[in-house]
Design a protein around this motif. Structure first.
Motif, short mmCIF file in Angstrom:
data_model
loop_
_atom_site.label_atom_id
_atom_site.label_comp_id
_atom_site.label_asym_id
_atom_site.label_seq_id
_atom_site.Cartn_x
_atom_site.Cartn_y
_atom_site.Cartn_z
N VAL A 1 0.84 -1.19 0.00
CA VAL A 1 0.00 0.00 0.00
C VAL A 1 0.88 1.25 0.00
CG1 VAL A 1 -1.70 1.29 1.34
CG2 VAL A 1 -1.92 -1.17 1.12
N ILE A 2 1.95 1.19 0.78
CA ILE A 2 2.86 2.35 0.84
C ILE A 2 3.50 2.59 -0.53
CG2 ILE A 2 5.01 3.21 1.84
CD1 ILE A 2 4.18 1.75 4.44
N LEU A 3 3.94 1.50 -1.18
CA LEU A 3 4.53 1.66 -2.51
C LEU A 3 3.52 2.18 -3.53
CD1 LEU A 3 6.85 -1.46 -2.80
CD2 LEU A 3 7.52 0.94 -2.70
N TYR A 4 2.27 1.76 -3.42
CA TYR A 4 1.24 2.25 -4.32
C TYR A 4 1.04 3.75 -4.12
CZ TYR A 4 -3.23 2.91 -6.62
OH TYR A 4 -4.23 3.37 -7.43
N VAL A 5 1.00 4.19 -2.87
CA VAL A 5 0.83 5.62 -2.59
C VAL A 5 2.02 6.42 -3.12
CG1 VAL A 5 0.68 7.31 -0.71
CG2 VAL A 5 -0.70 5.23 -0.62
N VAL A 6 3.23 5.88 -2.94
CA VAL A 6 4.42 6.56 -3.45
C VAL A 6 4.37 6.66 -4.98
CG1 VAL A 6 6.93 6.34 -3.72
CG2 VAL A 6 5.89 6.01 -1.49
N CYS A 7 3.99 5.56 -5.62
CA CYS A 7 3.88 5.57 -7.09
C CYS A 7 2.80 6.54 -7.56
CB CYS A 7 3.59 4.17 -7.60
SG CYS A 7 4.99 3.05 -7.47
N LYS A 8 1.68 6.56 -6.86
CA LYS A 8 0.60 7.48 -7.23
C LYS A 8 1.06 8.94 -7.07
CE LYS A 8 -3.62 7.37 -8.64
NZ LYS A 8 -3.84 7.03 -10.04
N PHE A 9 1.83 9.22 -6.01
CA PHE A 9 2.38 10.55 -5.82
C PHE A 9 3.36 10.89 -6.94
CE2 PHE A 9 5.97 13.07 -4.23
CZ PHE A 9 5.32 14.28 -4.03
N LEU A 10 4.27 9.96 -7.26
CA LEU A 10 5.26 10.21 -8.31
C LEU A 10 4.61 10.42 -9.67
CD1 LEU A 10 8.19 7.76 -7.48
CD2 LEU A 10 8.19 10.25 -7.37
N GLU A 11 3.47 9.78 -9.88
CA GLU A 11 2.76 9.90 -11.15
C GLU A 11 2.34 11.34 -11.44
OE1 GLU A 11 -0.54 7.11 -13.27
OE2 GLU A 11 -1.04 7.85 -11.28
N SER A 12 2.05 12.10 -10.40
CA SER A 12 1.57 13.47 -10.59
C SER A 12 2.68 14.52 -10.52
CB SER A 12 0.50 13.79 -9.54
OG SER A 12 1.06 13.71 -8.24
N THR A 13 3.90 14.10 -10.24
CA THR A 13 5.01 15.05 -10.20
C THR A 13 5.56 15.27 -11.61
OG1 THR A 13 6.67 13.32 -9.85
CG2 THR A 13 5.65 14.31 -7.88
N SER A 14 6.43 16.24 -11.76
CA SER A 14 7.02 16.51 -13.07
C SER A 14 7.90 15.33 -13.51
CB SER A 14 7.84 17.79 -13.04
OG SER A 14 8.88 17.70 -12.08
#
Length: 151
Positions: free
Chosen positions: A1-14
């Motif tokens: 779950v933590i990795l999913y949240v990190v990936c979701k966050f990275l998806e919206s960054t530049s």
């Protein structure tokens, strides 16, 4: 779950947007001045990190590892899961895994050829939703917008 949240966050960054750009059209990203090799290298290292975490979790779940754990059949199963869920969507693998697991659990009660039935499901999903199940909403939106534009 933590990795999913990190990936979701990275998806919206530049950085995430640049990685998507490299995935979709590397030549365009090069012409825009991006150095794509470091982006691809970072994406490869990060995906290897995620794969290693899942491998460690798999050892705790299964409690033993054999060559069959990473064989051809396992790789095909994972490919089917990702494609059915939607390869270009972050949650696609989760959706595909749930669908395939539930489908196989139900179909095993009716026939011993559940692998063939899973293959048929795979073909049907590819024919009806080429972007996987997560891409169905994008298909619906595209059809609605094309109907609105043509009217």
């Amino acid at each position: 779950v933590i990795l999913y949240v990190v990936c979701k966050f990275l998806e919206s960054t530049s950085f995430g947007i640049a990685i998507k750009g490299v995935r979709d059209n590397e030549d365009r990203m090069i012409s825009m001045g991006y150095r794509t090799m470091p982006l691809k290298m970072i994406a490869f290292v990060f995906s290897s990190f995620i794969a290693s975490i899942s491998g460690v979790m798999g050892v705790f779940y299964v409690t033993n590892i054999s060559p069959d754990s990473v064989g051809l059949l396992r790789a095909i199963d994972l490919l089917v899961i990702v494609v059915v869920g939607g390869a270009t969507y972050l949650g696609g693998a989760f959706v595909g895994a749930v669908l395939i697991a539930v489908f196989e659990a139900i179909i095993q009660d009716f026939t011993q050829y559940y692998v063939a039935a899973t293959g048929i499901l795979f073909i049907v999903v590819l024919m009806l939703a080429p972007q996987g199940l997560m891409g169905i909403t994008a298909q619906i939106r595209a059809r609605r917008s094309s109907k609105a534009n043509s009217s």
